[in-house]
Every structure is written in structure tokens, then in C-alpha cells.
Scaffold this motif. Structure first.
Motif, PDB file in Angstrom:
ATOM      1  N   ARG A   1      -4.473   8.323 -10.796  1.00  0.00           N
ATOM      2  CA  ARG A   1      -3.376   8.834 -11.630  1.00  0.00           C
ATOM      3  C   ARG A   1      -2.155   9.175 -10.776  1.00  0.00           C
ATOM      4  N   ILE A   2      -2.401   9.785  -9.615  1.00  0.00           N
ATOM      5  CA  ILE A   2      -1.291  10.076  -8.704  1.00  0.00           C
ATOM      6  C   ILE A   2      -0.630   8.782  -8.260  1.00  0.00           C
ATOM      7  N   LYS A   3      -1.453   7.795  -7.950  1.00  0.00           N
ATOM      8  CA  LYS A   3      -0.930   6.500  -7.501  1.00  0.00           C
ATOM      9  C   LYS A   3      -0.031   5.874  -8.561  1.00  0.00           C
ATOM     10  N   GLN A   4      -0.433   5.953  -9.809  1.00  0.00           N
ATOM     11  CA  GLN A   4       0.376   5.400 -10.883  1.00  0.00           C
ATOM     12  C   GLN A   4       1.719   6.110 -10.990  1.00  0.00           C
ATOM     13  N   ARG A   5       1.690   7.425 -10.839  1.00  0.00           N
ATOM     14  CA  ARG A   5       2.941   8.201 -10.946  1.00  0.00           C
ATOM     15  C   ARG A   5       3.872   7.928  -9.781  1.00  0.00           C
ATOM     16  N   THR A   6       3.337   7.875  -8.570  1.00  0.00           N
ATOM     17  CA  THR A   6       4.196   7.690  -7.402  1.00  0.00           C
ATOM     18  C   THR A   6       4.656   6.247  -7.252  1.00  0.00           C
ATOM     19  N   HIS A   7       3.912   5.313  -7.822  1.00  0.00           N
ATOM     20  CA  HIS A   7       4.297   3.902  -7.711  1.00  0.00           C
ATOM     21  C   HIS A   7       5.662   3.649  -8.331  1.00  0.00           C
ATOM     22  N   ALA A   8       6.002   4.459  -9.342  1.00  0.00           N
ATOM     23  CA  ALA A   8       7.269   4.256 -10.061  1.00  0.00           C
ATOM     24  C   ALA A   8       8.455   4.902  -9.356  1.00  0.00           C
ATOM     25  N   ILE A   9       8.204   5.682  -8.307  1.00  0.00           N
ATOM     26  CA  ILE A   9       9.292   6.362  -7.594  1.00  0.00           C
ATOM     27  C   ILE A   9       9.845   5.457  -6.510  1.00  0.00           C
TER      28      ILE A   9
ATOM     29  N   LEU B   1       6.242  16.605  -6.374  1.00  0.00           N
ATOM     30  CA  LEU B   1       4.921  16.151  -5.940  1.00  0.00           C
ATOM     31  C   LEU B   1       3.833  17.148  -6.312  1.00  0.00           C
ATOM     32  N   VAL B   2       4.138  18.439  -6.236  1.00  0.00           N
ATOM     33  CA  VAL B   2       3.166  19.445  -6.681  1.00  0.00           C
ATOM     34  C   VAL B   2       2.925  19.287  -8.178  1.00  0.00           C
ATOM     35  N   GLU B   3       3.996  19.044  -8.938  1.00  0.00           N
ATOM     36  CA  GLU B   3       3.857  18.846 -10.383  1.00  0.00           C
ATOM     37  C   GLU B   3       3.002  17.614 -10.678  1.00  0.00           C
ATOM     38  N   ILE B   4       3.199  16.542  -9.913  1.00  0.00           N
ATOM     39  CA  ILE B   4       2.398  15.330 -10.093  1.00  0.00           C
ATOM     40  C   ILE B   4       0.927  15.629  -9.827  1.00  0.00           C
ATOM     41  N   ALA B   5       0.656  16.346  -8.744  1.00  0.00           N
ATOM     42  CA  ALA B   5      -0.731  16.679  -8.403  1.00  0.00           C
ATOM     43  C   ALA B   5      -1.387  17.506  -9.503  1.00  0.00           C
ATOM     44  N   ASP B   6      -0.667  18.483 -10.011  1.00  0.00           N
ATOM     45  CA  ASP B   6      -1.267  19.406 -10.971  1.00  0.00           C
ATOM     46  C   ASP B   6      -1.423  18.806 -12.366  1.00  0.00           C
ATOM     47  N   THR B   7      -0.542  17.909 -12.753  1.00  0.00           N
ATOM     48  CA  THR B   7      -0.605  17.349 -14.106  1.00  0.00           C
ATOM     49  C   THR B   7      -1.472  16.098 -14.192  1.00  0.00           C
TER      50      THR B   7
ATOM     51  N   PHE C   1      -1.398  14.899  -1.688  1.00  0.00           N
ATOM     52  CA  PHE C   1      -2.450  15.866  -1.400  1.00  0.00           C
ATOM     53  C   PHE C   1      -2.048  16.789  -0.251  1.00  0.00           C
ATOM     54  N   ALA C   2      -1.319  16.251   0.732  1.00  0.00           N
ATOM     55  CA  ALA C   2      -0.845  17.092   1.834  1.00  0.00           C
ATOM     56  C   ALA C   2       0.126  18.147   1.329  1.00  0.00           C
ATOM     57  N   VAL C   3       1.043  17.744   0.471  1.00  0.00           N
ATOM     58  CA  VAL C   3       2.017  18.679  -0.089  1.00  0.00           C
ATOM     59  C   VAL C   3       1.311  19.735  -0.928  1.00  0.00           C
ATOM     60  N   ARG C   4       0.312  19.316  -1.700  1.00  0.00           N
ATOM     61  CA  ARG C   4      -0.412  20.287  -2.538  1.00  0.00           C
ATOM     62  C   ARG C   4      -1.188  21.269  -1.672  1.00  0.00           C
ATOM     63  N   ALA C   5      -1.775  20.775  -0.591  1.00  0.00           N
ATOM     64  CA  ALA C   5      -2.517  21.664   0.302  1.00  0.00           C
ATOM     65  C   ALA C   5      -1.590  22.666   0.970  1.00  0.00           C
ATOM     66  N   ARG C   6      -0.410  22.223   1.379  1.00  0.00           N
ATOM     67  CA  ARG C   6       0.558  23.141   1.985  1.00  0.00           C
ATOM     68  C   ARG C   6       1.026  24.178   0.966  1.00  0.00           C
TER      69      ARG C   6
ATOM     70  N   TYR D   1       0.816  -1.214   0.000  1.00  0.00           N
ATOM     71  CA  TYR D   1       0.000   0.000   0.000  1.00  0.00           C
ATOM     72  C   TYR D   1       0.854   1.270   0.000  1.00  0.00           C
ATOM     73  N   ARG D   2       2.146   1.137  -0.336  1.00  0.00           N
ATOM     74  CA  ARG D   2       3.024   2.311  -0.300  1.00  0.00           C
ATOM     75  C   ARG D   2       2.540   3.404  -1.241  1.00  0.00           C
ATOM     76  N   ALA D   3       2.056   3.020  -2.416  1.00  0.00           N
ATOM     77  CA  ALA D   3       1.577   4.035  -3.365  1.00  0.00           C
ATOM     78  C   ALA D   3       0.318   4.724  -2.853  1.00  0.00           C
ATOM     79  N   ASP D   4      -0.519   3.999  -2.099  1.00  0.00           N
ATOM     80  CA  ASP D   4      -1.696   4.628  -1.492  1.00  0.00           C
ATOM     81  C   ASP D   4      -1.271   5.624  -0.421  1.00  0.00           C
ATOM     82  N   LEU D   5      -0.274   5.250   0.366  1.00  0.00           N
ATOM     83  CA  LEU D   5       0.302   6.161   1.348  1.00  0.00           C
ATOM     84  C   LEU D   5       0.804   7.427   0.662  1.00  0.00           C
ATOM     85  N   SER D   6       1.425   7.244  -0.503  1.00  0.00           N
ATOM     86  CA  SER D   6       1.967   8.375  -1.248  1.00  0.00           C
ATOM     87  C   SER D   6       0.882   9.300  -1.772  1.00  0.00           C
ATOM     88  N   VAL D   7      -0.271   8.739  -2.142  1.00  0.00           N
ATOM     89  CA  VAL D   7      -1.375   9.575  -2.624  1.00  0.00           C
ATOM     90  C   VAL D   7      -1.763  10.591  -1.559  1.00  0.00           C
TER      91      VAL D   7
END
Length: 326
Positions: free
Chosen positions: A314-322, A289-295, A259-264, A249-255
Motif C-alpha cells: 500500500r505504501i508502494k502504491q502511494r509513493t509510486h505516484a509522487i 510520509l508519516v500520513e502515508i504510513a499511518d493511513t 518506514f525510516a521516517v515513521r520510526a524517527r 525500483y524507486r517505489a521500493d526504495l521509497s517504502v
């Protein structure tokens, strides 16, 4: 200046600072500098709620909220949005919209959570009145699911025995026409509550999530990631352990972290603990992470898959590869 009616509403509706604290809720948490800092989060919400209920005029309310230190200011806006939502839903008006169209626009994502806190105190027949008209915002209505997240958090934080220990499930509600997704968004809020209930200790949070049914864990882990990154509460090495404990569930954790980073970033202030969490939980920096959220944002969805969930996937797919920085 407080009004008489506002003071009476505050006395009836507002919990005390002690009652929202960890000992007041009966949470078995060792108090130290980090946990006392976490405890200031719900207390900041209470302050914002009290000001929202009793303050005469938006200008005075905004000036009070802006006095809160930047790390906690969003939580005070969260409480104010809760108060104004209660007032609008029961007495009519556009108080919440006015707040979130002004200085509160920078704290919109947390304000949605405050709307959810109000939902927990209002009969469901009034829920159709709680969402303000914010069509000018790029985050509305997609991110309004954070209101349901806030509702789930409130249930779990103030009703631990029922919603965490017994793992009861609330009745679905057709929020944005998607009653089945309503329960998933509730679980995202319960996941955030687990972070607070266990004092930000990954060693306790991980088995708490694991105690829930398997189909609920992805959303719970996303909530944990949002709380850990936005509110903080533990050292960087413990965050690394949290990323490992999330496992599949690491990618879910990343999602949640994204969102926290985007809110900040929207609020214009990102504290060191959010930056540390971003690196530890996702392996990426703040700008990425802001770029991932926005794109990855989407504007259209369906009843089965709201735009909010499509965005999350979509965020999950992007962060899963990191590769995580652990």
C-alpha cells in the motif's frame, strides 16, 4: 552497576567497537566525516548491548541509554534489545518486554531489529521465545518482521563473503507462519547492510544490488532506502542520484524511506539527514510520509502475504505516484 555474570556474558558475546567498525570488517571505505558518523551506528549498538547484558535493573539501563545523543539513541536501544532477548531466550524472563513497554517503546521499530541480531546468535530452537508480548503496541505484531530484517542485516554485515559476495540464501523459517516471506524479509536486511558495507556511496550500492538475482532486488532496494534515510551517510545530491539509480525500483526504495521516517517520528527526533533523504528519495515531506504510513497500515494478513507485506504494498502504491525531487 554491572554484575559479575553480566560482565562474563559481555566478554563472550559482545564484539569490540573496533571489530564492528568498517576497517575491522574489512570494508573498502574511504573514511571521512560522513562515514565516521555511519561507523558510530554499529558502535552504538555494541554499547547498548553491553549495557543490556551487564546492567542490574531496568531503571539504570534506561538512564544509560537516554544519555546517548538523539541521532544514535535508537541504535543503542537496538543493542539493548538484542542483549535482553538473549537473556530472556536462554534464562527466561520478561526483560525485553519490560524495556519495550517503557522508554524503549519509542524505539520499538529499531528494537525489533535488535531482536533479529539476537536471533543470529541463538539456535533456531530458541527463536520461538524471542518475540516479547507487546499487544498494547499498534505496531505489534505487524512490524515484528523487522526482527527478520535484523537477522538478515547481521548475516550480511558479519558474513559479507557468504551472504553478499556468494549471495547464499538461508534456510526458511516459519516466522509468523510465513516461511516463504521469511526470505524476503532477510533480503530487506541484506539491503540495509549493503548501504553500510559500501559506506553510503550510491555509486557503489547500486551495482551491488544489481549483482543479485532480479527477484531479490525490490526487497534489497527497500532495505537500502531504510538505511539511507534512517542512518544517513551521504550528501543530498548523492541521494538524488540514488533515486535515479533505483530506476524501476524507486517505489521500493521509497517504502524503506517511509518506514525510516515513521520510526524517527515515533522516537520523537528526526535529524536533518532523514528529512533530506525523504525529500530526495520520495519527493515528499516528513508529514506526508508519516500520513502515508499511518493511513495504509493493515492489521490482517495471510501466510502468503503477511500484514507487513500488505502494508508495504500500500505504501508502494502511494509513493509510486509522487514525483521524485531529482
Amino acid at each position: 552497576m554491572a554484575t559479575v555474570s553480566g560482565s562474563l556474558r559481555r566478554l563472550v558475546l559482545a564484539p569490540s567497537l573496533a571489530s564492528v567498525g568498517f576497517s575491522g570488517r574489512g570494508f573498502a571505505i574511504e573514511m571521512n566525516e560522513a562515514t565516521r558518523r555511519m561507523e558510530a551506528v554499529p558502535q552504538s549498538v555494541v554499547c547498548g548491548f553491553e549495557w543490556g547484558i551487564e546492567t542490574r535493573g531496568l531503571d539504570e539501563l534506561e538512564r544509560r541509554l537516554e544519555l546517548i545523543e538523539p541521532d544514535l539513541r535508537g541504535f543503542a536501544y537496538e543493542g539493548a534489545a538484542m542483549a535482553l532477548t538473549v537473556l530472556d531466550a536462554t534464562a527466561g524472563g520478561t526483560r525485553t518486554r519490560d524495556l519495550l513497554s517503557g522508554r524503549g517503546s519509542r524505539h520499538l521499530l529499531l528494537a525489533y531489529i535488535g531482536v533479529g541480531f539476537a536471533m543470529a546468535r541463538l539456535p533456531r530452537m530458541l527463536w520461538r521465545k524471542v518475540l516479547p508480548d507487546l499487544e498494547a503496541s499498534i505496531f505489534h505484531p505487524t512490524m515484528c518482521w523487522l526482527a527478520v530484517d535484523g537477522y538478515g542485516f547481521d548475516l550480511a554485515y558479519f558474513g559479507k563473503r557468504r551472504w553478499i559476495d556468494r549471495q547464499e540464501v538461508p534456510k526458511p523459517y516459519p516466522w509468523q507462519g510465513a516461511p516463504e516471506y521469511f526470505l524476503r524479509a532477510v533480503d530487506q536486511g541484506i539491503g540495509r547492510a549493503l548501504w553500510f558495507v559500501h559506506g553510503g556511496r550510491p555509486a557503489n550500492v547500486s551495482p551491488a544490488v544489481g549483482a543479485f538475482a532480479a527477484h531479490r532486488r525490490a526487497d534489497l532496494w527497500a532495505g537500502v532506502g531504510l538505511a539511507a534515510a534512517f542512518a544517513g551517510g551521504c550528501a543530498t545530491d548523492e541521494l538524488a542520484a540514488l533515486a535515479l539509480a533505483a530506476g524501476e525500483y524507486r517505489a521500493d526504495l521509497s517504502v524503506g524511506c517511509v518506514f525510516a521516517v515513521r520510526a524517527r517520528a515515533l522516537a520523537g527526533h528526526t535529524p536533518p539527514h532523514t528529512e533530506a533523504a525523504a525529500r530526495a528519495l520520495t519527493g515528499a515531506g516528513l508529514d506526508e510520509l508519516v500520513e502515508i504510513a499511518d493511513t495504509t497500515a493493515v492489521g490482517e494478513g495471510t501466510a502468503d502475504e503477511p500484514a507487513y507485506e500488505r502494508w508495504r504494498q500500500r505504501i508502494k502504491q502511494r509513493t509510486h505516484a509522487i514525483e521524485p525531487a531529482v
